[in-house]
Scaffold this motif. Structure first.
Motif, PDB file in Angstrom:
ATOM      1  N   HIS A  23       0.884  -1.159   0.000  1.00 13.01           N
ATOM      2  CA  HIS A  23       0.000   0.000   0.000  1.00 13.01           C
ATOM      3  C   HIS A  23       0.924   1.211   0.000  1.00 13.01           C
ATOM      4  CE1 HIS A  23      -2.735   3.004   1.745  1.00 13.01           C
ATOM      5  NE2 HIS A  23      -3.702   2.253   1.246  1.00 13.01           N
ATOM      6  N   ASP A  24       0.485   2.317  -0.515  1.00 11.22           N
ATOM      7  CA  ASP A  24       1.382   3.472  -0.578  1.00 11.22           C
ATOM      8  C   ASP A  24       1.743   4.014   0.810  1.00 11.22           C
ATOM      9  OD1 ASP A  24      -1.138   4.490  -0.064  1.00 11.22           O
ATOM     10  OD2 ASP A  24      -0.957   6.166  -1.459  1.00 11.22           O
ATOM     11  N   GLN A  25       0.994   3.621   1.871  1.00 10.34           N
ATOM     12  CA  GLN A  25       1.278   4.095   3.220  1.00 10.34           C
ATOM     13  C   GLN A  25       1.937   3.041   4.119  1.00 10.34           C
ATOM     14  OE1 GLN A  25       0.698   7.331   4.032  1.00 10.34           O
ATOM     15  NE2 GLN A  25       0.119   7.527   1.886  1.00 10.34           N
ATOM     16  N   LEU A  26       2.135   1.822   3.590  1.00  7.80           N
ATOM     17  CA  LEU A  26       2.658   0.727   4.399  1.00  7.80           C
ATOM     18  C   LEU A  26       3.913   0.129   3.781  1.00  7.80           C
ATOM     19  CD1 LEU A  26      -0.684  -1.201   5.058  1.00  7.80           C
ATOM     20  CD2 LEU A  26       0.430   0.446   6.572  1.00  7.80           C
ATOM     21  N   SER A  27       4.742  -0.485   4.614  1.00  8.06           N
ATOM     22  CA  SER A  27       5.890  -1.228   4.106  1.00  8.06           C
ATOM     23  C   SER A  27       6.096  -2.458   4.983  1.00  8.06           C
ATOM     24  CB  SER A  27       7.146  -0.359   4.078  1.00  8.06           C
ATOM     25  OG  SER A  27       7.505   0.029   5.383  1.00  8.06           O
ATOM     26  N   ALA A  28       6.773  -3.467   4.437  1.00  7.71           N
ATOM     27  CA  ALA A  28       7.054  -4.697   5.173  1.00  7.71           C
ATOM     28  C   ALA A  28       8.535  -4.733   5.510  1.00  7.71           C
ATOM     29  CB  ALA A  28       6.671  -5.903   4.328  1.00  7.71           C
ATOM     30  N   ASN A  29       8.843  -5.227   6.711  1.00  8.91           N
ATOM     31  CA  ASN A  29      10.228  -5.330   7.144  1.00  8.91           C
ATOM     32  C   ASN A  29      10.729  -6.763   7.143  1.00  8.91           C
ATOM     33  OD1 ASN A  29      10.612  -2.586   7.569  1.00  8.91           O
ATOM     34  ND2 ASN A  29       9.693  -2.687   9.595  1.00  8.91           N
ATOM     35  N   GLY A  30       9.979  -7.667   6.520  1.00 16.39           N
ATOM     36  CA  GLY A  30      10.417  -9.055   6.451  1.00 16.39           C
ATOM     37  C   GLY A  30       9.425  -9.900   5.684  1.00 16.39           C
ATOM     38  N   ILE A  31       9.821 -11.141   5.448  1.00 15.47           N
ATOM     39  CA  ILE A  31       8.922 -12.109   4.821  1.00 15.47           C
ATOM     40  C   ILE A  31       9.003 -13.422   5.597  1.00 15.47           C
ATOM     41  CG2 ILE A  31       8.990 -11.136   2.490  1.00 15.47           C
ATOM     42  CD1 ILE A  31      10.954 -13.389   1.747  1.00 15.47           C
ATOM     43  N   ARG A  32       7.915 -14.174   5.545  1.00 15.55           N
ATOM     44  CA  ARG A  32       7.882 -15.515   6.123  1.00 15.55           C
ATOM     45  C   ARG A  32       7.677 -16.495   4.969  1.00 15.55           C
ATOM     46  NH1 ARG A  32       3.747 -15.614   9.921  1.00 15.55           N
ATOM     47  NH2 ARG A  32       5.300 -15.053  11.461  1.00 15.55           N
ATOM     48  N   ILE A  33       8.584 -17.455   4.875  1.00 16.21           N
ATOM     49  CA  ILE A  33       8.457 -18.515   3.889  1.00 16.21           C
ATOM     50  C   ILE A  33       7.972 -19.753   4.644  1.00 16.21           C
ATOM     51  CG2 ILE A  33       9.656 -19.956   2.211  1.00 16.21           C
ATOM     52  CD1 ILE A  33      11.796 -17.662   2.110  1.00 16.21           C
ATOM     53  N   ASN A  88       5.795  -8.155   9.646  1.00 18.91           N
ATOM     54  CA  ASN A  88       6.279  -6.933  10.299  1.00 18.91           C
ATOM     55  C   ASN A  88       5.923  -5.692   9.479  1.00 18.91           C
ATOM     56  OD1 ASN A  88       7.397  -8.511  12.342  1.00 18.91           O
ATOM     57  ND2 ASN A  88       9.298  -8.748  11.205  1.00 18.91           N
ATOM     58  N   ILE A  89       4.661  -5.623   9.105  1.00 18.62           N
ATOM     59  CA  ILE A  89       4.178  -4.478   8.322  1.00 18.62           C
ATOM     60  C   ILE A  89       4.057  -3.265   9.236  1.00 18.62           C
ATOM     61  CG2 ILE A  89       2.230  -3.582   6.988  1.00 18.62           C
ATOM     62  CD1 ILE A  89       1.746  -6.470   6.043  1.00 18.62           C
ATOM     63  N   VAL A  90       4.569  -2.149   8.765  1.00 22.20           N
ATOM     64  CA  VAL A  90       4.528  -0.909   9.532  1.00 22.20           C
ATOM     65  C   VAL A  90       4.007   0.220   8.637  1.00 22.20           C
ATOM     66  CG1 VAL A  90       6.396  -1.568  11.086  1.00 22.20           C
ATOM     67  CG2 VAL A  90       6.937  -0.392   8.977  1.00 22.20           C
ATOM     68  N   ALA A  91       3.416   1.209   9.285  1.00 21.49           N
ATOM     69  CA  ALA A  91       2.989   2.407   8.563  1.00 21.49           C
ATOM     70  C   ALA A  91       4.199   3.299   8.354  1.00 21.49           C
ATOM     71  CB  ALA A  91       1.905   3.132   9.344  1.00 21.49           C
ATOM     72  N   ASP A  93       4.314   6.397   8.235  1.00 22.30           N
ATOM     73  CA  ASP A  93       4.279   7.604   9.075  1.00 22.30           C
ATOM     74  C   ASP A  93       4.332   7.281  10.567  1.00 22.30           C
ATOM     75  OD1 ASP A  93       1.784   6.592   9.679  1.00 22.30           O
ATOM     76  OD2 ASP A  93       0.666   8.330   8.930  1.00 22.30           O
ATOM     77  N   GLY A  94       4.477   6.001  10.940  1.00 21.44           N
ATOM     78  CA  GLY A  94       4.583   5.617  12.344  1.00 21.44           C
ATOM     79  C   GLY A  94       3.275   5.247  13.011  1.00 21.44           C
ATOM     80  N   THR A  95       2.164   5.351  12.293  1.00 30.70           N
ATOM     81  CA  THR A  95       0.866   4.980  12.848  1.00 30.70           C
ATOM     82  C   THR A  95       0.848   3.485  13.162  1.00 30.70           C
ATOM     83  OG1 THR A  95      -0.185   6.669  11.476  1.00 30.70           O
ATOM     84  CG2 THR A  95      -1.625   4.969  12.402  1.00 30.70           C
ATOM     85  N   VAL A  96       0.192   3.121  14.258  1.00 33.37           N
ATOM     86  CA  VAL A  96       0.087   1.715  14.643  1.00 33.37           C
ATOM     87  C   VAL A  96      -0.760   0.964  13.608  1.00 33.37           C
ATOM     88  CG1 VAL A  96      -0.767   0.110  16.396  1.00 33.37           C
ATOM     89  CG2 VAL A  96       0.333   2.253  17.079  1.00 33.37           C
ATOM     90  N   VAL A  97      -0.274  -0.212  13.203  1.00 32.94           N
ATOM     91  CA  VAL A  97      -0.970  -1.033  12.217  1.00 32.94           C
ATOM     92  C   VAL A  97      -1.601  -2.215  12.940  1.00 32.94           C
ATOM     93  CG1 VAL A  97      -0.676  -2.434  10.147  1.00 32.94           C
ATOM     94  CG2 VAL A  97       0.683  -0.365  10.440  1.00 32.94           C
ATOM     95  N   ARG A  98      -2.893  -2.440  12.729  1.00 29.31           N
ATOM     96  CA  ARG A  98      -3.576  -3.548  13.415  1.00 29.31           C
ATOM     97  C   ARG A  98      -3.167  -4.895  12.854  1.00 29.31           C
ATOM     98  NH1 ARG A  98      -9.681  -1.792  14.941  1.00 29.31           N
ATOM     99  NH2 ARG A  98      -9.132   0.235  15.776  1.00 29.31           N
ATOM    100  N   LYS A  99      -3.114  -5.023  11.562  1.00 31.12           N
ATOM    101  CA  LYS A  99      -2.751  -6.296  10.935  1.00 31.12           C
ATOM    102  C   LYS A  99      -1.298  -6.189  10.481  1.00 31.12           C
ATOM    103  CE  LYS A  99      -3.971  -9.568   7.364  1.00 31.12           C
ATOM    104  NZ  LYS A  99      -4.719  -9.814   6.140  1.00 31.12           N
ATOM    105  N   ARG A 100      -0.397  -6.888  11.178  1.00 29.57           N
ATOM    106  CA  ARG A 100       1.035  -6.756  10.905  1.00 29.57           C
ATOM    107  C   ARG A 100       1.562  -7.786   9.922  1.00 29.57           C
ATOM    108  NH1 ARG A 100       4.453  -3.654  13.677  1.00 29.57           N
ATOM    109  NH2 ARG A 100       5.966  -5.325  13.663  1.00 29.57           N
ATOM    110  N   HIS A 101       0.671  -8.642   9.393  1.00 30.95           N
ATOM    111  CA  HIS A 101       1.076  -9.645   8.410  1.00 30.95           C
ATOM    112  C   HIS A 101       0.207  -9.512   7.174  1.00 30.95           C
ATOM    113  CE1 HIS A 101       3.486 -11.313  11.521  1.00 30.95           C
ATOM    114  NE2 HIS A 101       2.498 -11.877  12.181  1.00 30.95           N
ATOM    115  N   GLY A 102       0.821  -9.682   6.007  1.00 23.39           N
ATOM    116  CA  GLY A 102       0.072  -9.666   4.763  1.00 23.39           C
ATOM    117  C   GLY A 102      -0.538 -11.036   4.490  1.00 23.39           C
ATOM    118  N   ASN A 103      -1.219 -11.158   3.381  1.00 21.90           N
ATOM    119  CA  ASN A 103      -1.789 -12.437   2.974  1.00 21.90           C
ATOM    120  C   ASN A 103      -0.705 -13.305   2.350  1.00 21.90           C
ATOM    121  OD1 ASN A 103      -4.363 -11.583   3.742  1.00 21.90           O
ATOM    122  ND2 ASN A 103      -4.727 -10.640   1.741  1.00 21.90           N
TER     123      ASN A 103
END
Length: 127
Positions: A23-33, A88-91, A93-103
């Protein structure tokens, strides 16, 4: 996530790909295989595989700048089911993210090579 997999030896699979923008406001800091060996089926199911698999293993990768990751110590000549998930999905802008894992992506089914077989990478212009 755009991920491809290829068996490169009797006990390893190489994964390549990248994390597409979540998403343009979110980024991931890792992946799970997540990967597991598929069970063989005795009936006429698709590809002779059971829908279930043996116990899954997880590999967390924090260096997501690399476009390549390997799964090793696998059983040879065995089909593995592999899924990848952003974690480890984070906003931004630092906003707390409720769902920290993607699909998880759609599963990939890949077979390790038979013992003694190896996949060889050749570079164009090399001897």
């Amino acid at each position: 996530m755009n991920v491809t997999a290829q068996g490169i030896s009797s006990n390893s699979i190489n994964l390549t790909g990248d994390i597409v923008d979540i998403h343009d406001q979110l980024s991931a800091n890792g992946i799970r295989i997540r990967y597991c060996e598929m069970k063989r089926s005795n009936n006429n199911m698709q590809d002779g595989l059971d829908d279930s698999c043996k116990r899954c293993k997880d590999k967390n990768v924090s260096d997501i700048n690399s476009e390549e990751e390997s799964l090793t110590d696998l059983r040879g000549h065995t089909i593995h089911r592999i899924t990848v998930q952003a974690i480890n999905i984070v906003a931004k802008d630092g906003t707390v993210v409720r769902k920290r894992h993607g699909n998880e992506n759609d599963p990939l089914y890949i077979e390790t090579l038979e013992r003694g077989e190896y996949f060889v990478f050749l570079k164009k212009g090399s001897d």
